[in-house]
Design a protein around this motif. Structure first.
Motif, PDB file in Angstrom:
ATOM      1  N   CYS A   1      53.843  31.464 -27.034  1.00 21.51           N
ATOM      2  CA  CYS A   1      52.934  32.538 -26.632  1.00 21.51           C
ATOM      3  C   CYS A   1      52.588  32.412 -25.151  1.00 21.51           C
ATOM      4  CB  CYS A   1      51.642  32.482 -27.451  1.00 21.51           C
ATOM      5  SG  CYS A   1      51.874  32.685 -29.230  1.00 21.51           S
ATOM      6  N   GLY A   2      52.010  33.495 -24.607  1.00 21.52           N
ATOM      7  CA  GLY A   2      51.530  33.477 -23.237  1.00 21.52           C
ATOM      8  C   GLY A   2      52.601  33.807 -22.232  1.00 21.52           C
ATOM      9  N   PRO A   3      52.200  34.030 -20.988  1.00 15.81           N
ATOM     10  CA  PRO A   3      53.165  34.410 -19.946  1.00 15.81           C
ATOM     11  C   PRO A   3      54.195  33.335 -19.663  1.00 15.81           C
ATOM     12  CG  PRO A   3      51.007  33.918 -19.003  1.00 15.81           C
ATOM     13  CD  PRO A   3      50.818  33.965 -20.482  1.00 15.81           C
ATOM     14  N   ASP A   4      53.861  32.068 -19.921  1.00 19.21           N
ATOM     15  CA  ASP A   4      54.805  30.967 -19.691  1.00 19.21           C
ATOM     16  C   ASP A   4      55.488  30.530 -20.979  1.00 19.21           C
ATOM     17  OD1 ASP A   4      54.155  30.870 -16.964  1.00 19.21           O
ATOM     18  OD2 ASP A   4      52.408  29.592 -17.379  1.00 19.21           O
ATOM     19  N   TRP A   5      55.276  31.253 -22.056  1.00 18.24           N
ATOM     20  CA  TRP A   5      55.892  30.961 -23.347  1.00 18.24           C
ATOM     21  C   TRP A   5      55.682  29.493 -23.743  1.00 18.24           C
ATOM     22  CZ3 TRP A   5      56.345  35.266 -25.605  1.00 18.24           C
ATOM     23  CH2 TRP A   5      56.752  36.405 -24.911  1.00 18.24           C
ATOM     24  N   VAL A   6      54.417  29.164 -23.927  1.00 16.90           N
ATOM     25  CA  VAL A   6      54.023  27.818 -24.317  1.00 16.90           C
ATOM     26  C   VAL A   6      54.166  27.668 -25.832  1.00 16.90           C
ATOM     27  CG1 VAL A   6      52.099  26.169 -24.394  1.00 16.90           C
ATOM     28  CG2 VAL A   6      52.430  27.637 -22.390  1.00 16.90           C
ATOM     29  N   LEU A   7      54.685  26.521 -26.272  1.00 22.33           N
ATOM     30  CA  LEU A   7      54.795  26.232 -27.691  1.00 22.33           C
ATOM     31  C   LEU A   7      53.398  26.092 -28.293  1.00 22.33           C
ATOM     32  CD1 LEU A   7      56.515  25.422 -30.198  1.00 22.33           C
ATOM     33  CD2 LEU A   7      56.363  23.057 -29.381  1.00 22.33           C
ATOM     34  N   THR A   8      53.066  26.961 -29.266  1.00 21.32           N
ATOM     35  CA  THR A   8      51.713  26.964 -29.839  1.00 21.32           C
ATOM     36  C   THR A   8      51.663  26.532 -31.295  1.00 21.32           C
ATOM     37  OG1 THR A   8      51.980  29.330 -30.291  1.00 21.32           O
ATOM     38  CG2 THR A   8      50.846  28.710 -28.244  1.00 21.32           C
ATOM     39  N   SER A   9      52.745  26.662 -32.026  1.00 18.14           N
ATOM     40  CA  SER A   9      52.753  26.210 -33.413  1.00 18.14           C
ATOM     41  C   SER A   9      54.190  26.096 -33.899  1.00 18.14           C
ATOM     42  CB  SER A   9      51.959  27.166 -34.319  1.00 18.14           C
ATOM     43  OG  SER A   9      52.525  28.458 -34.304  1.00 18.14           O
ATOM     44  N   ARG A  10      54.327  25.470 -35.067  1.00 22.56           N
ATOM     45  CA  ARG A  10      55.663  25.283 -35.649  1.00 22.56           C
ATOM     46  C   ARG A  10      55.571  25.424 -37.167  1.00 22.56           C
ATOM     47  NH1 ARG A  10      59.121  20.617 -33.286  1.00 22.56           N
ATOM     48  NH2 ARG A  10      59.372  22.262 -31.731  1.00 22.56           N
TER      49      ARG A  10
END
Length: 444
Positions: free
Chosen positions: A395-404
């Protein structure tokens, strides 16, 4: 809105219920109760004191409470399938679905159920339906499930391998299949999702002659109801065909330009509504190199953007592009390699190169012996990437890993699909697929 707040008396299967016109109006215009109101939402009382409906009263009590409160409570003595059947009669299935799970959010998904396939071995593809059901392509068969995960009669293509499948609407699916030499089978057909009946075939016409062909990757445009498919024939009808979804008639064909022999063998098509272009992607091992291009189907059909790793230096880890997805809001294309490394290309640059993310190696070491290559999906601003037996959410503009999302049963994920507020993940072992749903938010 002129809803009257008069009491309404209903006789459901011999049991008397009293409610208000306002409560019944919550069912919506397309329900059984919607027909009891005029165009101004005034309740139309009949000459008797009550309305009689010959249905199950226990289930109606649950559905009436749902209309009153927006909450769904199913007593232990009522089978869910029976309640769903009654909800279907009243036109309240959407209310049931909304109460059972919330708006789709990758970071809040919870595993709901796993379904065992009817055929052994690997599945080809899984596609989420618009109403919460799905279909699974397996060899020469397609298994279709409704939103209650009840299987409809399977579609059997007489030993023609299925290459792709897609939903036109809840009642119809398109299947593309390999051509059988010596016969005019193969290509694509529109099937009834409930009965498996073939409604029509999508034909390719070249120089006023109908040609047999192998149908490949599919994509759909929602605005003008066009169907796109990669096509590979035996003469020079290689390229992307375009058909009217409603009539089944061919309306266009984009032939492969000189030097680009990948359109008919495309692994993935994606229609970009905002730019009126079609992304076409082909990658190893179908081809020795990866090709991604954007085709403009307006008056002067042209290839407006293209990229290939042909001639690019081989990286130390030998990473190759395994999937791609266009992101119109960012004017970019996201790609993924076999190590779940994400890379991005700028669609505004004609000399685009892959900019690999700094977190491009979540998986260290070599691939497992029975690995499935990563797949990508984009839904409501969230990016999803499968890898082995898990799906990562960015998610987010930098495509951060948020869940799996991860399940330990079924082996690697060979395909996944999002639709109808559900995520479906197809595993490589025994054709098992998982269903992930977002729980409904708590009511304070």
């Amino acid at each position: 809105m002129g809803i009257q707040r008069d009491r309404v008396r209903l006789n459901i299967g011999g049991r008397i219920f009293e409610t208000t016109a306002t409560t019944l109006a919550n069912a919506g215009r397309n329900s059984v109760f919607g027909a009891m109101f005029d165009d101004s939402w005034n309740f139309q009382f009949n000459n008797s004191d009550e309305y009689f409906i010959d249905r199950n009263p226990d289930c109606f009590a649950v559905l009436l409470d749902l209309l009153r409160t927006g909450e769904l409570y199913i007593p232990a003595n009522i089978p869910e399938k029976l309640l769903y059947r009654e909800a279907l009669f009243y036109g309240l299935l959407d209310h049931i679905r909304s109460a059972k799970w919330g708006q789709f959010d990758g970071n809040r998904l919870r595993h709901s159920k796993s379904v065992m396939g009817r055929a052994p071995g690997d599945g080809t593809a899984i596609r989420a339906g618009p109403d919460g059901g799905c279909c699974v392509a397996h060899g020469s068969m397609v298994h279709v499930y409704d939103w209650m995960l009840e299987e409809h009669p399977p579609i059997h293509l007489d030993y023609q391998r299925v290459n792709d499948v897609g939903w036109v609407d809840p009642g119809n699916i398109v299947i593309s299949a390999c051509e059988r030499l010596g016969r005019e089978d193969g290509g694509m057909g529109l099937f009834n999702s409930s009965t498996g009946e073939l409604r029509w075939k999508f034909q390719v016409t070249h120089e006023n002659q109908v040609k047999s062909y192998t149908g490949g990757a599919l994509s759909f445009s929602s605005g003008d109801y066009r169907l796109f498919a990669s096509c590979k024939g035996r003469s020079n009808e290689y390229g992307i065909g375009v058909w009217d979804q409603i009539t089944g008639k061919q309306i266009d064909f984009f032939y492969e330009p000189t030097g680009w022999s990948h359109l008919g063998d495309a692994d993935k098509l994606q229609w970009l509504q905002g730019t009126n272009c079609l992304m076409v992607a082909t990658w190893f091992p179908r081809k020795d190199n990866c090709y991604i291009s954007l085709l403009d189907f307006r008056d002067k059909k042209s290839m407006v953007w293209s990229w290939s790793d042909m001639g690019a230096p081989v990286t130390a880890d030998g990473r190759r592009v395994r999937d791609a997805i266009a992101m119109e809001e960012n004017s970019s294309i996201c790609v993924v390699n076999e190590y779940e490394g994400l890379g991005f290309m700028d669609l505004r640059s004609r000399a685009a190169s892959v900019r690999w993310s700094s977190r491009s190696r979540l998986m260290e070491g070599k691939m497992p012996d029975e690995a499935c290559y990563p797949k990508l999906a984009l839904h409501d601003g969230q990016l999803f990437s499968s890898m082995n037996d898990s799906i990562s959410v960015f998610c987010g503009p930098d495509w951060v890993l948020t869940s799996r999302l991860r399940r330990t049963y079924g082996g690697s994920i060979c395909d996944f699909s999002i639709g109808g507020d559900r995520l479906f993940a197809l595993h490589s072992e025994e054709n098992v697929f998982d269903i992930w749903e977002t729980p409904s938010p708590p009511i304070l």
